[in-house]
Write a protein that holds these residues in place. Structure first.
Motif, mmCIF file in Angstrom:
data_model
loop_
_atom_site.group_PDB
_atom_site.id
_atom_site.type_symbol
_atom_site.label_atom_id
_atom_site.label_comp_id
_atom_site.label_asym_id
_atom_site.label_seq_id
_atom_site.Cartn_x
_atom_site.Cartn_y
_atom_site.Cartn_z
ATOM 1 N N VAL A 1 -1.418 9.427 -15.427
ATOM 2 C CA VAL A 1 -1.866 8.171 -14.991
ATOM 3 C C VAL A 1 -0.922 7.234 -15.460
ATOM 4 C CG1 VAL A 1 -3.524 6.757 -14.300
ATOM 5 C CG2 VAL A 1 -3.915 9.235 -14.141
ATOM 6 N N GLU B 1 0.427 -0.422 -14.596
ATOM 7 C CA GLU B 1 1.054 -0.600 -14.449
ATOM 8 C C GLU B 1 0.620 -2.215 -14.048
ATOM 9 O OE1 GLU B 1 3.333 0.203 -10.954
ATOM 10 O OE2 GLU B 1 3.736 2.464 -12.050
ATOM 11 N N ALA C 1 -3.272 -2.746 -13.119
ATOM 12 C CA ALA C 1 -3.395 -1.351 -12.426
ATOM 13 C C ALA C 1 -3.241 -0.387 -12.939
ATOM 14 C CB ALA C 1 -2.950 -1.269 -11.226
ATOM 15 N N VAL D 1 -1.881 3.164 -11.780
ATOM 16 C CA VAL D 1 -1.461 4.399 -10.642
ATOM 17 C C VAL D 1 -0.929 5.873 -11.177
ATOM 18 C CG1 VAL D 1 1.070 4.278 -9.314
ATOM 19 C CG2 VAL D 1 0.052 2.109 -10.408
ATOM 20 N N VAL E 1 1.200 8.801 -9.219
ATOM 21 C CA VAL E 1 2.532 9.534 -8.652
ATOM 22 C C VAL E 1 2.218 11.051 -8.121
ATOM 23 C CG1 VAL E 1 4.420 8.919 -7.113
ATOM 24 C CG2 VAL E 1 2.841 7.069 -8.161
ATOM 25 N N THR F 1 -0.548 6.457 0.266
ATOM 26 C CA THR F 1 -0.890 5.580 -0.508
ATOM 27 C C THR F 1 -2.471 5.336 0.041
ATOM 28 O OG1 THR F 1 1.132 4.377 -1.763
ATOM 29 C CG2 THR F 1 -0.979 3.119 -1.838
ATOM 30 N N LEU G 1 -5.411 2.906 -2.026
ATOM 31 C CA LEU G 1 -5.640 1.796 -2.650
ATOM 32 C C LEU G 1 -7.741 1.807 -3.448
ATOM 33 C CD1 LEU G 1 -5.783 -0.921 -4.723
ATOM 34 C CD2 LEU G 1 -5.850 -1.952 -2.405
ATOM 35 N N HIS H 1 -10.214 6.074 -12.908
ATOM 36 C CA HIS H 1 -8.851 7.166 -14.031
ATOM 37 C C HIS H 1 -10.648 7.856 -14.258
ATOM 38 C CE1 HIS H 1 -6.043 8.993 -16.634
ATOM 39 N NE2 HIS H 1 -6.047 8.317 -17.328
ATOM 40 N N LEU I 1 -8.458 9.305 -9.551
ATOM 41 C CA LEU I 1 -7.247 8.932 -9.848
ATOM 42 C C LEU I 1 -5.888 10.788 -9.339
ATOM 43 C CD1 LEU I 1 -6.561 6.165 -12.114
ATOM 44 C CD2 LEU I 1 -5.750 5.916 -9.436
ATOM 45 N N ARG J 1 -0.159 9.031 -3.338
ATOM 46 C CA ARG J 1 0.200 7.780 -4.446
ATOM 47 C C ARG J 1 -1.069 7.644 -4.418
ATOM 48 N NH1 ARG J 1 2.869 2.089 -3.567
ATOM 49 N NH2 ARG J 1 3.113 1.583 -6.553
ATOM 50 N N ILE K 1 -3.168 4.004 -6.596
ATOM 51 C CA ILE K 1 -3.382 3.036 -7.085
ATOM 52 C C ILE K 1 -5.498 2.234 -7.024
ATOM 53 C CG2 ILE K 1 -2.577 0.380 -7.356
ATOM 54 C CD1 ILE K 1 -0.138 1.071 -5.340
ATOM 55 N N ALA L 1 2.246 -4.170 -4.045
ATOM 56 C CA ALA L 1 1.866 -1.988 -4.599
ATOM 57 C C ALA L 1 2.903 -1.488 -4.069
ATOM 58 C CB ALA L 1 0.666 -2.205 -4.715
#
Length: 114
Positions: free
Chosen positions: A20, A23, A39, A41, A43, A50, A52, A65, A70, A79, A81, A114
């Protein structure tokens, strides 16, 4: 399949948690100013979409987190965010909180970058 949060966290621990990272995204506000948005992120290797994540008024992107959301989403192939909404999270200093219409406008602008 339905997974409990506990089983997902155990699986993430055993299988390895995706990185994580923090960004910054630049958006242009409705009055033409550039604004830097924080943010978190996560991935996976081959994202299939994605997601959000937007926090409530008492929280921040870090909440997603800390809860493992996440990593859980990234482990599931998405993904993920988690954005800090202006006026909350890492944007607390000197910023008024957004009205609902401003929050909707902000999210639309954020999704564009994003």
């Amino acid at each position: 399949p339905v997974f409990s949060m506990a089983s997902a966290l155990i699986a993430a621990f055993l299988l390895g948690v995706p990185d994580v990272r923090s960004e910054r995204f630049e958006i242009i506000t409705s009055d033409g100013r550039a604004q830097s948005i924080h943010a978190l992120v996560a991935v996976p290797e081959s994202p299939r979409g994605t997601v959000l994540l937007v926090h409530g008024s008492a929280f921040s992107a870090q909440t997603w987190h800390s809860l493992g959301t996440l990593s859980l989403l990234a482990d599931s192939g998405f993904r993920a965010i988690a954005v800090d909404v202006p006026g909350y999270g890492s944007h607390l200093s000197g910023r008024e909180r957004l009205r609902p219409t401003e929050a909707a406008e902000f999210l639309a602008q954020f999704l564009d970058v994003a």
